[in-house]
Design a protein around this motif. Structure first.
Motif, PDB file in Angstrom:
ATOM      1  N   ILE A 335       0.839  -1.202   0.000  1.00  0.00           N
ATOM      2  CA  ILE A 335       0.000   0.000   0.000  1.00  0.00           C
ATOM      3  C   ILE A 335       0.871   1.247   0.000  1.00  0.00           C
ATOM      4  O   ILE A 335       0.633   2.194  -0.753  1.00  0.00           O
ATOM      5  CB  ILE A 335      -0.934  -0.008   1.221  1.00  0.00           C
ATOM      6  N   GLN A 339       0.747   4.042  -2.853  1.00  0.00           N
ATOM      7  CA  GLN A 339       0.396   5.435  -2.563  1.00  0.00           C
ATOM      8  C   GLN A 339       1.508   6.377  -3.005  1.00  0.00           C
ATOM      9  O   GLN A 339       1.235   7.474  -3.497  1.00  0.00           O
ATOM     10  CB  GLN A 339       0.116   5.598  -1.076  1.00  0.00           C
ATOM     11  N   ILE A 416      -6.118  -0.938  -4.456  1.00  0.00           N
ATOM     12  CA  ILE A 416      -5.946  -1.013  -3.002  1.00  0.00           C
ATOM     13  C   ILE A 416      -7.247  -1.442  -2.344  1.00  0.00           C
ATOM     14  O   ILE A 416      -7.267  -2.337  -1.503  1.00  0.00           O
ATOM     15  CB  ILE A 416      -5.471   0.352  -2.448  1.00  0.00           C
ATOM     16  N   THR A 417      -8.349  -0.822  -2.750  1.00  0.00           N
ATOM     17  CA  THR A 417      -9.598  -1.171  -2.065  1.00  0.00           C
ATOM     18  C   THR A 417     -10.040  -2.581  -2.408  1.00  0.00           C
ATOM     19  O   THR A 417     -10.401  -3.345  -1.516  1.00  0.00           O
ATOM     20  CB  THR A 417     -10.720  -0.183  -2.420  1.00  0.00           C
ATOM     21  N   ILE A 421      -8.180  -4.180   0.718  1.00  0.00           N
ATOM     22  CA  ILE A 421      -9.119  -3.883   1.807  1.00  0.00           C
ATOM     23  C   ILE A 421     -10.324  -4.821   1.743  1.00  0.00           C
ATOM     24  O   ILE A 421     -10.646  -5.529   2.706  1.00  0.00           O
ATOM     25  CB  ILE A 421      -9.581  -2.412   1.705  1.00  0.00           C
ATOM     26  N   LYS A 425     -11.619  -8.036   4.016  1.00  0.00           N
ATOM     27  CA  LYS A 425     -12.948  -8.156   4.623  1.00  0.00           C
ATOM     28  C   LYS A 425     -13.557  -9.511   4.311  1.00  0.00           C
ATOM     29  O   LYS A 425     -14.160 -10.155   5.163  1.00  0.00           O
ATOM     30  CB  LYS A 425     -13.858  -7.041   4.106  1.00  0.00           C
ATOM     31  N   MET A 452      -7.151  -9.037  11.901  1.00  0.00           N
ATOM     32  CA  MET A 452      -8.528  -8.609  11.631  1.00  0.00           C
ATOM     33  C   MET A 452      -9.514  -9.718  11.947  1.00  0.00           C
ATOM     34  O   MET A 452     -10.590  -9.461  12.487  1.00  0.00           O
ATOM     35  CB  MET A 452      -8.647  -8.208  10.163  1.00  0.00           C
TER      36      MET A 452
ATOM     37  N   ASN B 269     -15.125   4.068   5.453  1.00  0.00           N
ATOM     38  CA  ASN B 269     -14.712   2.991   6.343  1.00  0.00           C
ATOM     39  C   ASN B 269     -13.409   2.344   5.864  1.00  0.00           C
ATOM     40  O   ASN B 269     -12.517   2.052   6.643  1.00  0.00           O
ATOM     41  CB  ASN B 269     -15.834   1.964   6.387  1.00  0.00           C
ATOM     42  N   SER B 270     -13.322   2.189   4.561  1.00  0.00           N
ATOM     43  CA  SER B 270     -12.143   1.508   4.032  1.00  0.00           C
ATOM     44  C   SER B 270     -10.888   2.321   4.280  1.00  0.00           C
ATOM     45  O   SER B 270      -9.813   1.781   4.494  1.00  0.00           O
ATOM     46  CB  SER B 270     -12.313   1.252   2.548  1.00  0.00           C
ATOM     47  N   LEU B 273      -9.749   1.633   7.686  1.00  0.00           N
ATOM     48  CA  LEU B 273      -9.107   0.323   7.700  1.00  0.00           C
ATOM     49  C   LEU B 273      -7.691   0.424   7.151  1.00  0.00           C
ATOM     50  O   LEU B 273      -6.754  -0.147   7.687  1.00  0.00           O
ATOM     51  CB  LEU B 273      -9.900  -0.633   6.816  1.00  0.00           C
ATOM     52  N   LEU B 274      -7.605   1.157   6.067  1.00  0.00           N
ATOM     53  CA  LEU B 274      -6.321   1.291   5.379  1.00  0.00           C
ATOM     54  C   LEU B 274      -5.277   1.903   6.297  1.00  0.00           C
ATOM     55  O   LEU B 274      -4.179   1.393   6.440  1.00  0.00           O
ATOM     56  CB  LEU B 274      -6.533   2.166   4.155  1.00  0.00           C
TER      57      LEU B 274
END
Lengths: 636, 462
Positions: A335, A339, A416-417, A421, A425, A452, B269-270, B273-274
């Motif tokens: 990440i 970025q 990334i998402t 992420i 989840k 998590m 929200n993400s 989290l990130l």
């Protein structure tokens, strides 16, 4: 079931597309194995550089095959390049042998219909053994195609073949006659035409070093062309995929550079930004990996702060933090890197008379090689870089600069998402179903995904206990412990030497991974293999939590060929205990080498299940995910 | 790299009184026959920092300095010289050029720094931790044997610079406490909250503030605007930032958001989290631990900012010309131990004698000496560990030991100079004996006079 896939499955179990090799190669190899000892005769006996590029076919053939070969030899005397060209025109007359050996109809159907079936897996892994050998050699061959000879490695494989043909060896070496040269030229032309026919991809592969090379390539090419015709889609997918790979190879040091090769190390040094002094007491077995003096690198990089014009500040900062060890962990590093790339793309403007696609790719390449100098890339980062480069290459030329930049930035965001992420989840959602009340979960080190899962399960009110197994020198588990205890999770903390004791009470082992390779091997923080083995012995299920973007098509059987070495001082010193200094000044002792491995490879036998964003899968299904995932990645 | 460099070249410094004058501002004092400012500028040039803002106290000094810069560095550096009124202090000087500061981070250097430590190192440490301020500390240079002999009255600032009490965290990356020696009483007060958050504090007295700071621009501007009475960076701004590092109510806008990593502008929200993911993976400093701890107890997490420190390696030379003693020390070191900074080529005898200098017969120039362009020396002179400037005329039988002689000085026969500093255009008549003296510009020392440990200057200056 899928017409596209049919031709590939024919040859598949033996050769998954592993490692880095020319796009057309894998499907054909099984066919060309028998032909090649014939066709490749000049390089084998003549020991020319081209023999390197051919290494795929140098594997000693299985016993029955060798007799077969010798028989062939008996009635087919010295082969001229002419004959090879002929062979190319009439594709693989001898390929049938292989099919009977490796590709029983059952495997084919099994594979295409139920990729997850364990029987296939077993087959696959047996095939993988050889293919991993192949992959290694091919990689090497590709790297050295144009320059270095480096034969000794292939030597072993060659011996057998050489013996076979010792008789005819002399004649082979003779200079080709005029007619033969002519034939060679024609073969070259044909090869080029074939390459063009296939699209741009193979052009790089087809750049011909010498006539001999062509000859051997020729049949391969012809076959692959045929294949591609039958499955255009597949080939196209690979085309677009391979292109950036090729670029990278040309411009930056290969991520798996062999550091025992003095020439290449010398070259890499000239390019490098960070001054790296090689450690004096290098561990012998790991000479192929970079082993540097750690203390001097950070100050050196720091002092160059204002002189690194080509590196964007954001990228510089990330590299600095890698080097200093401020960021660790596959996800976080990935990440942070993405970025930083986003920042650099934001600030990017195309210079005059250059196209954005090319210039930006070179820029990114420069950043990547800088980051590699700071710390070798993790596989997750490699995949992310590949993704980004593909996206850059796919940008349409009509886009204006700002549009292109916005496009790329949103691409990175969505990577990334979606891949990290959301994947996490989903993993959490899957994994939580496996945690029952009364469970005792063991984890090793500090994995973001596992953390998590544990905290989510705790939030759901499940009653469970966590055992955190930690290991020196990083003691990452302590941070995890701190956070979990802060949330009120019931924890036990122990070091890895006590794992055999603590395993009695454990009901499940949850582990993170740096990468999962396509033979199901889990590549992770050192110590993971040990924990997994003990768990296996105690019949405790081992669940690996790993996002699918970390999967890699490579195959690895041990922790030696690709690994990362940490600072040896870290294991010789105990922080806060200055009185234990038996190893002070160890660098001056000739006969002492310290090995601080960072990763290890856990064989798939010890892994019960891999939890990914695509669900919970057995380790044998990783290749499927790799394949599907990559396609999806490229076709969006 | 998004850094802006500000060089503070204070005009006329009281601590250097006989040496500096209206004609010679502090930063133009010669060190090994080059203005001290040139060392800083060359250091910056070596590091590819070619655009500078330069702040000078006083109009006349500004004129002198800008003319000097334009003559020496004409093609090499882009320097903007700005004059600010005198006695505004370093903080005031920065306040005056507030509008010029645009980059993300500001590197502030003092013009009297003689050092070989790359400013990049400070900048890199600053960036690595996303700090609000990073200060460079270096070990105290060895000062000359004659320190006790130098005039005591003017040593106040020198002591302040030398006896800093510095508190560091165990990793030696963060600054927990800083107090300048002058303000120090018998006891030091350490904040409990900081101590508790950091766990351990290492207190050092052997470090000197080298006056090279990297500031986050937003933080710096905010502090300067809010605290009107802050005068000095070293005495006011830095201690203030260090004091408030765990409760920085100041920087709620802007500064904070990019402080804790770019993932902090969390709405979705993400994103949360990130940032969590990133924060968990990176090694937390005690600031983050503290913020984290309080986040659980209190609804709003406390804001923190980091004060980093870069401790220069002992082997690197670093000194500030902020006292008379320092002046002679630096001169000695530049031609002696730290000769690689000077940029001159030393002869086999470890000294530099300009080709146009004329030496009489039986005159010896020892190692660690320098004789400037066009200087003439009579017979039987002896020069040891000294720097002699340009166009000096030195008679016969003169002894010069451990001294600095500037330009256009004429020294009569039979003089003996020891541990002294003699400014430009001074005239020493025959058989004058000086020991540990400072002689101001254009002063005339009468024949046969003897001085010891005195500061001599023209009447109107005193």
């Amino acid at each position: 079931m899928d017409p596209r896939r049919a031709p590939r499955t024919v040859s598949d179990p033996k050769v998954r597309h592993v490692g880095f090799f020319a796009p057309g190669a894998p499907p054909d190899r099984s066919h060309s194995v028998p032909t090649d000892p014939l066709t490749s005769s000049p390089p084998v006996s003549g020991i020319s550089p081209a023999s390197n590029s051919l290494s795929p076919v140098m594997i000693p053939p299985p016993r029955p095959l060798s007799t077969d070969l010798s028989r062939q030899f008996a009635h087919s005397p010295p082969v001229s390049p002419l004959r090879v060209a002929g062979a190319a025109d009439s594709p693989f007359p001898v390929g049938s042998y292989n099919q009977s050996e490796f590709l029983s109809p059952t495997t084919t159907t099994e594979y295409s219909e139920d990729p997850l079936s364990p029987s296939w897996g077993r087959k696959g892994s047996s095939g993988n053994f050889t293919s991993s050998l192949l992959a290694g050699e091919i990689e090497m061959a590709l790297e050295e195609q144009n320059s270095v000879f480096n034969l000794p490695r292939d030597g072993g494989a060659n011996v057998e073949i050489q013996e076979l043909r010792a008789v005819s060896g002399k004649q082979m070496k003779e200079k080709p006659t005029k007619a033969e040269r002519r034939a060679i030229q024609e073969a070259q032309r044909a090869a080029k035409a074939a390459a063009k026919g296939q699209g741009s991809k193979t052009s790089a592969a087809a750049t011909v070093v010498n006539p001999v090379n062509v000859n051997i390539k020729k049949p391969v090419k012809a076959v692959s062309q045929k294949k591609d015709n039958s499955s255009v889609a597949v080939s196209e997918k690979r085309v677009s995929d391979r292109q950036p790979d090729k670029d990278r190879k040309k411009e930056i040091p290969h991520p798996r550079m062999q550091f025992d090769d003095a020439n290449r190390v010398e070259k890499a040094k000239k390019r490098s930004v960070v001054k790296q002094i090689e450690a004096r007491n290098r561990v012998e077995l790991f000479r192929h990996l970079p082993q540097y003096e750690y203390g001097s690198r950070l100050p050196d990089l720091e002092s160059k702060f204002f002189q690194l014009d080509p590196v964007h500040p954001a990228v510089y900062k990330v590299g600095l933090r890698y080097l200093a060890g401020d960021i660790s962990g596959g996800n976080a590093r990935c990440i942070a890197m993405l970025q930083a790339f986003q920042e650099s793309i934001k600030d990017y403007s195309t210079p005059q008379e250059k196209s954005l696609i090319r210039d930006l790719t070179t820029k990114i390449n420069g950043y990547v090689s800088y980051l590699i100098e700071c710390r070798p890339l993790s596989i997750s980062m490699g995949n992310a870089i590949r993704f980004l480069k593909t996206r850059i290459a796919q940008l349409s030329l009509n886009l204006s600069e700002s549009e292109a930049k916005a496009n790329l930035i949103s691409c990175i965001d969505s990577f990334i998402t979606e891949k990290i992420i959301l994947a996490d989840k989903v993993i959490v959602k899957h994994a939580v179903t496996k945690i029952r009340d009364g469970d005792v979960l063991l984890t090793h080190g500090s994995s973001s995904a596992v953390e998590m899962i544990l905290s989510h399960a705790h939030e759901l009110g499940k009653m469970f206990r966590v055992v955190i197994v930690d290991s020196r020198p990083k003691l990452e588990g302590q941070k995890l412990l701190r956070r979990l205890v802060g949330k009120g999770v019931h924890c036990t903390y122990t070091h890895i030497n006590a794992v055999s004791y603590i395993m009695h009470e454990v009901t499940k082992v949850l582990l993170g991974a740096s990468s999962v390779l396509s033979n199901g091997t889990v590549y992770s923080r050192v110590g993971t293999a040990c924990v997994a083995m003990v768990a296996h012995q105690f019949r405790v299920p081992v669940l690996i939590c790993c996002e699918a973007y970390k999967f890699h098509e490579r195959v690895q059987l041990d922790s030696i060929c690709s690994n990362e070495l940490g600072d040896p001082d870290a294991i010789s010193k105990v922080s806060g205990r200055n009185e234990i200094n038996a190893l002070d000044g160890w660098a001056n002792t000739e006969n002492l080498q310290l090995l601080n491995l960072t990763y290890d490879a856990t064989p798939s036998d010890y892994v019960s299940m891999i939890i990914t964003d695509y669900g919970m899968i057995p380790p044998t299904s990783v290749p499927v995910i790799v394949r599907e995932y990559r396609r999806e990645n490229l076709w969006i | 790299m998004d850094f802006q460099v500000v060089v503070l070249a204070g005009g006329f410094s009281k601590t250097l009184v006989p040496l500096v004058s209206k004609e010679v501002p502090k930063v133009l004092l010669p060190v090994a026959n080059r203005p001290v400012l040139s060392y800083v500028l060359e250091l910056l040039e070596q590091n590819d920092l070619r655009k500078l803002v330069k702040v000078v106290e006083g109009e006349s000094a500004a004129l002198l300095i800008s003319s000097w810069i334009s003559s020496t560095f004409v093609d090499r550096l882009q320097v903007e010289v700005t004059a600010v009124p005198e006695d505004v202090g370093t903080a005031g000087a920065l306040r005056a050029i507030d509008h010029r500061l645009t980059a993300k981070d500001i590197l502030v250097l003092s013009g009297d720094l003689v050092s070989e430590i790359p400013p990049g190192a400070v900048a890199a440490a600053h960036r690595r931790h996303d700090a609000a301020v990073t200060a460079m500390l270096c070990s105290v240079p060895v000062s000359g044997p004659s320190e006790s002999g130098s005039s005591g009255a003017k040593d106040k600032t020198k002591k302040a610079g030398r006896y800093n009490i510095v508190g560091l965290d165990p990793t030696k990356q963060f600054l927990l406490h800083i107090a300048a020696g002058a303000e120090m009483d018998k006891d030091i007060r350490v904040q409990k909250s900081i101590l508790r958050a950091a766990g351990q504090m290492e207190i050092r007295a052997d470090l000197m503030d080298a006056h090279m700071y990297a500031f986050k621009r937003s933080v710096l501007q905010e502090v300067l605007n809010q605290k009107e009475n802050f005068q000095s960076l070293r005495r006011d701004v830095l201690p203030y930032l260090v004091r408030t590092q765990l409760r920085s109510e100041l920087f709620l806008n802007g500064a904070q958001s990019d402080e804790n990593g770019s993932g902090m502008d969390a709405v979705q929200n993400s994103k949360v989290l990130l940032s969590q993911l990133l924060a968990n993976a990176s090694t937390p400093s005690f600031h983050e631990m503290y913020a984290l701890d309080s986040a659980e107890s209190a609804p709003i997490s406390r804001k923190t900012h980091k004060c980093c420190v870069y401790i220069a390696n002992k082997s690197k030379y670093c000194a500030r010309l902020n006292s008379i003693q320092a002046f002679s020390d630096i001169n000695r070191d530049i031609v002696g131990d730290a000769s690689h900074i000077s940029g001159y080529n030393f002869s086999n005898h470890n000294n530099i004698i300009h080709p146009s200098a004329v030496l009489g017969s039986k005159t010896t120039v020892g190692p660690h000496c320098m004789v400037g362009e066009g200087s003439q020396m009579g017979d039987k002179c002896s020069v040891k560990k000294s720097v002699i400037g340009r166009h000096c005329r030195i008679g016969s039988n003169v002894k010069i030991v451990n001294s600095v002689v500037m330009n256009h000085v004429s020294i009569g026969d039979g003089c003996s100079i020891q541990g002294s500093i003699i400014c430009s255009n001074v005239q020493l008549q025959e058989r004058a004996v000086l020991k540990d003296c400072q002689v101001g510009a254009s002063f005339v020392v009468t024949a046969g006079s003897e001085y010891k440990g005195e500061s001599l200057a023209k009447k109107e200056k005193q």
